[in-house]
Design a protein around this motif. Structure first.
Motif, mmCIF file in Angstrom:
data_model
loop_
_atom_site.group_PDB
_atom_site.id
_atom_site.type_symbol
_atom_site.label_atom_id
_atom_site.label_comp_id
_atom_site.label_asym_id
_atom_site.label_seq_id
_atom_site.Cartn_x
_atom_site.Cartn_y
_atom_site.Cartn_z
ATOM 1 N N ARG A 86 88.324 27.552 -20.154
ATOM 2 C CA ARG A 86 87.197 26.686 -19.796
ATOM 3 C C ARG A 86 87.116 26.498 -18.284
ATOM 4 O O ARG A 86 86.011 26.503 -17.704
ATOM 5 C CB ARG A 86 87.341 25.340 -20.491
ATOM 6 C CG ARG A 86 87.105 25.371 -22.004
ATOM 7 C CD ARG A 86 85.644 25.573 -22.353
ATOM 8 N NE ARG A 86 84.819 24.469 -21.909
ATOM 9 C CZ ARG A 86 84.617 23.359 -22.589
ATOM 10 N NH1 ARG A 86 85.188 23.204 -23.786
ATOM 11 N NH2 ARG A 86 83.834 22.404 -22.131
ATOM 12 N N LEU A 87 88.246 26.336 -17.626
ATOM 13 C CA LEU A 87 88.253 26.173 -16.170
ATOM 14 C C LEU A 87 87.769 27.441 -15.473
ATOM 15 O O LEU A 87 87.023 27.381 -14.484
ATOM 16 C CB LEU A 87 89.659 25.809 -15.685
ATOM 17 C CG LEU A 87 90.162 24.410 -16.053
ATOM 18 C CD1 LEU A 87 91.611 24.239 -15.623
ATOM 19 C CD2 LEU A 87 89.287 23.335 -15.398
ATOM 20 N N LEU A 88 88.167 28.597 -16.007
ATOM 21 C CA LEU A 88 87.762 29.864 -15.421
ATOM 22 C C LEU A 88 86.252 30.072 -15.565
ATOM 23 O O LEU A 88 85.567 30.460 -14.604
ATOM 24 C CB LEU A 88 88.525 31.008 -16.092
ATOM 25 C CG LEU A 88 88.699 32.301 -15.297
ATOM 26 C CD1 LEU A 88 89.369 32.029 -13.957
ATOM 27 C CD2 LEU A 88 89.527 33.304 -16.102
ATOM 28 N N GLN B 153 77.955 21.455 -24.866
ATOM 29 C CA GLN B 153 77.236 22.397 -24.021
ATOM 30 C C GLN B 153 77.134 23.729 -24.746
ATOM 31 O O GLN B 153 77.854 23.991 -25.709
ATOM 32 C CB GLN B 153 77.937 22.576 -22.677
ATOM 33 C CG GLN B 153 79.326 23.176 -22.775
ATOM 34 C CD GLN B 153 79.890 23.560 -21.424
ATOM 35 O OE1 GLN B 153 79.587 24.607 -20.875
ATOM 36 N NE2 GLN B 153 80.741 22.692 -20.886
ATOM 37 N N GLN B 154 76.235 24.592 -24.295
ATOM 38 C CA GLN B 154 76.008 25.864 -24.968
ATOM 39 C C GLN B 154 77.152 26.845 -24.703
ATOM 40 O O GLN B 154 77.899 26.710 -23.737
ATOM 41 C CB GLN B 154 74.674 26.458 -24.519
ATOM 42 C CG GLN B 154 74.572 26.777 -23.051
ATOM 43 C CD GLN B 154 75.129 28.141 -22.684
ATOM 44 O OE1 GLN B 154 75.113 29.076 -23.483
ATOM 45 N NE2 GLN B 154 75.638 28.265 -21.470
ATOM 46 N N ASN C 84 78.557 31.474 -22.833
ATOM 47 C CA ASN C 84 78.732 30.431 -21.827
ATOM 48 C C ASN C 84 78.360 30.917 -20.434
ATOM 49 O O ASN C 84 78.038 30.116 -19.559
ATOM 50 C CB ASN C 84 80.174 29.921 -21.845
ATOM 51 C CG ASN C 84 80.345 28.595 -21.146
ATOM 52 O OD1 ASN C 84 80.935 28.507 -20.081
ATOM 53 N ND2 ASN C 84 79.808 27.539 -21.750
ATOM 54 N N THR C 85 78.365 32.236 -20.234
ATOM 55 C CA THR C 85 77.985 32.786 -18.932
ATOM 56 C C THR C 85 76.477 32.999 -18.825
ATOM 57 O O THR C 85 76.006 33.577 -17.837
ATOM 58 C CB THR C 85 78.689 34.138 -18.671
ATOM 59 O OG1 THR C 85 78.270 35.095 -19.654
ATOM 60 C CG2 THR C 85 80.191 33.985 -18.721
ATOM 61 N N SER C 86 75.703 32.536 -19.798
ATOM 62 C CA SER C 86 74.244 32.699 -19.739
ATOM 63 C C SER C 86 73.652 32.003 -18.518
ATOM 64 O O SER C 86 72.599 32.400 -18.014
ATOM 65 C CB SER C 86 73.597 32.154 -21.013
ATOM 66 O OG SER C 86 73.812 30.756 -21.135
ATOM 67 N N THR C 87 74.343 30.980 -18.024
ATOM 68 C CA THR C 87 73.852 30.270 -16.841
ATOM 69 C C THR C 87 73.897 31.136 -15.584
ATOM 70 O O THR C 87 73.281 30.782 -14.570
ATOM 71 C CB THR C 87 74.669 28.993 -16.601
ATOM 72 O OG1 THR C 87 76.061 29.331 -16.493
ATOM 73 C CG2 THR C 87 74.500 28.010 -17.738
ATOM 74 N N LEU D 139 72.160 30.267 -31.002
ATOM 75 C CA LEU D 139 71.059 29.315 -30.926
ATOM 76 C C LEU D 139 71.184 28.317 -29.780
ATOM 77 O O LEU D 139 70.199 27.981 -29.120
ATOM 78 C CB LEU D 139 70.920 28.582 -32.267
ATOM 79 C CG LEU D 139 69.730 27.619 -32.390
ATOM 80 C CD1 LEU D 139 68.426 28.307 -32.023
ATOM 81 C CD2 LEU D 139 69.676 27.048 -33.804
ATOM 82 N N SER D 140 72.391 27.828 -29.509
ATOM 83 C CA SER D 140 72.554 26.808 -28.462
ATOM 84 C C SER D 140 72.047 27.286 -27.109
ATOM 85 O O SER D 140 71.449 26.518 -26.352
ATOM 86 C CB SER D 140 74.023 26.400 -28.342
ATOM 87 O OG SER D 140 74.325 25.349 -29.221
#
Length: 503
Positions: free
Chosen positions: A141-143, A319-320, A383-386, A404-405
């Motif tokens: 998560r930190l990475l 979060q997504q 999670n890297t979609s941002t 979906l998220s």
């Protein structure tokens, strides 16, 4: 650049009737009735009056489903594309880590690496330390947070794609270090047995037992075992791994305490904490224990929209791009599922569990009131979609749980969901989330039951990729569907990331 971040007002290109696969059936002809010309001897009898009417016989016409389109011949994919997909970042990281360690082991065994000859035990536990760290939820998560915060959108696309690829395939470092650690441990035990005349018998025994435990732990994590016999993997990799950790502690401490020159025990605690292998084992233990501190038994509500699916509802939003592990017991048989949530502010989050094995079947047949889960969720590739300005999230069946998220929480992601009778199969909760938060101009739902079969996914992806001005495609599907889409995207030059089976 701001114009690129505004969602288009028009939908992706529509598909003609032939691609939809629908067929209009003719309406059945209604039977017509004629009165009989003969006089009725019982005009007041209703039953006899009905006998005056006879039907003109019309042959029955059975409703037939629309014919399925003939399967298209499978397109041959170039060997170069297949090689690129096989030798992915996971295998590249594994090859790099494993090769460096094998060179080191070779040099140490031949006496050309004095440091490793003296500290071969430290080399073993150092590799195990990094192997466990790569699978630690907190570190992961930190990475992800570090990369998503610093490099989102402004850096070159190739760099962002590289970041996503490395984060998704950290398992290559995990397995590379784990296998290398087994190699270093074998060298350590062989060295101990070569000098058994000056070693204490307890060290010899513990070294052999530690080697066996570590070997079976690694064997249980082989991809074939993990993917086809999940429960075997869970029991052996976890519980034998814990045994291996205790044995490693014993082997390390005894080896550090015993002085081979004087063949006496040095029981000084200061001497132990000065040894580097002691701190590596301490790190291993910390990384293993930390996620279990976050384990809780939590109340759940389970919705059963169909015999194929259980929708599990948990409290609090997420979060997504996160996945969660759930189990009926505190330590056994944890299973990972994608998390659906409207955001961190939401009251609930959901997991879609499709019936595939004993655990998911039990959720449908015997829904529990509580489940064990780790409150700290781990990050997935979504999670890297941002990192990206625009993207496409394509999934099939229960893959909607992982996809979906991203589309709910970001207006710059296009959702393509391919399934069979989705609303009936997955229920009103999931359908409601989709239609409430994903606008029609960035949504394509393909019901293979209504449209007469699966679509040409590569054609859809190419057209949506161009119209949506996307930078990347994330795929969640079964093995065959994932392979086809990855091959098609790779051939079309579309950056894509799919589901992993080689971890």
């Amino acid at each position: 650049m701001s114009s690129e971040l505004t969602p288009p007002r028009s939908a992706a290109p529509a598909y003609d009737d032939a691609e939809k696969g629908t067929t209009e059936l003719p309406r059945p002809v209604q039977p017509t009735f004629l009165p009989d010309e003969k006089k009725d001897p019982f005009p007041n009898d209703e039953k006899k009056a009905l006998a005056q009417i006879t039907a003109i016989p019309i042959p029955e016409k059975k409703d037939t489903p629309p014919p399925k389109p003939a399967p298209k011949p499978k397109k041959k994919v170039s060997k170069w594309i297949l090689w690129q997909l096989w030798f992915n970042t996971y295998r590249k990281l594994f090859t790099f880590v494993f090769s460096i360690n094998m060179i080191g082991i070779g040099l140490a065994a031949s006496g050309h690496f004095p440091y490793a000859v003296k500290y071969n035990g430290a080399m073993a536990v150092a590799n195990f330390n990094f192997a466990i760290l790569m699978r630690n939820e907190i570190f992961g998560r930190l990475l992800y947070l570090f990369v998503n915060t610093l490099f989102a959108k402004w850096t070159p696309l190739k760099f962002r794609l590289g970041c996503t690829s490395v984060l998704q395939h950290l398992g290559g470092i995990h397995s590379g270090c784990a296998v290398s650690g087994v190699g270093w441990l074998i060298l350590k035990v062989v060295t101990v047995f070569r000098h058994r005349h000056i070693e204490h018998p307890s060290i010899l025994v513990l070294g052999l037992l530690t080697n066996l435990a570590v070997f079976f732990t690694a064997l249980a994590a082989m991809p074939w075992v993990r993917n086809t016999h999940h429960n075997v993997f869970e029991r052996h990799h976890r519980f034998v791994g814990w045994i291996a950790l205790f044995l490693t502690w014993g082997f390390t401490i005894l080896n550090d305490l015993y002085d081979t020159n004087t063949q006496t025990w040095n029981l000084s605690g200061v001497h132990i904490v000065r040894q580097q292998d002691f701190w590596y084992v301490m790190g291993m233990t910390t990384f293993i224990v930390l996620p279990w501190i976050c384990t809780r038994e939590v109340p759940v509500d389970i919705e059963l929209p169909s015999p194929k699916v259980a929708v599990v509802r948990f409290k609090r939003g997420m979060q997504q791009g996160l996945l969660g592990r759930i189990s009926r017991s505190a330590v056994k048989e944890y299973h990972a599922f994608g998390i659906i949530s409207e955001g961190t502010h939401a009251k609930y989050h959901y997991m879609i569990c499709g019936v595939q094995g004993d655990f998911t079947r039990s959720l449908v047949n015997d829904p529990p009131k509580t489940l064990w889960t780790r409150e700290l969720k781990f990050a997935g590739v979504s999670n890297t979609s941002t990192l990206y300005k625009r993207g496409i999230r394509i999934c099939t069946g229960t893959g909607i749980g992982a996809a979906l998220s991203t589309c709910i929480q970001s207006p710059y992601w296009y959702l393509i969901w391919i399934g069979s009778d989705q609303e009936k199969t997955f229920g009103p909760t999931i359908s409601g989330l989709i239609h409430r938060y994903v606008e029609p101009e960035r949504l394509l739902l393909w019901d293979s039951k209504q449209r007469g079969g699966r679509p040409d996914t590569i054609k859809i992806l190419k057209e949506v990729y161009a119209s949506w001005n996307a930078e990347v495609v994330f795929i969640t599907s079964n093995y065959i569907g994932n392979s086809e889409m990855m091959q098609g995207c790779k051939e079309a030059g579309i950056p894509c990331f799919g589901t992993l089976w080689d971890f």
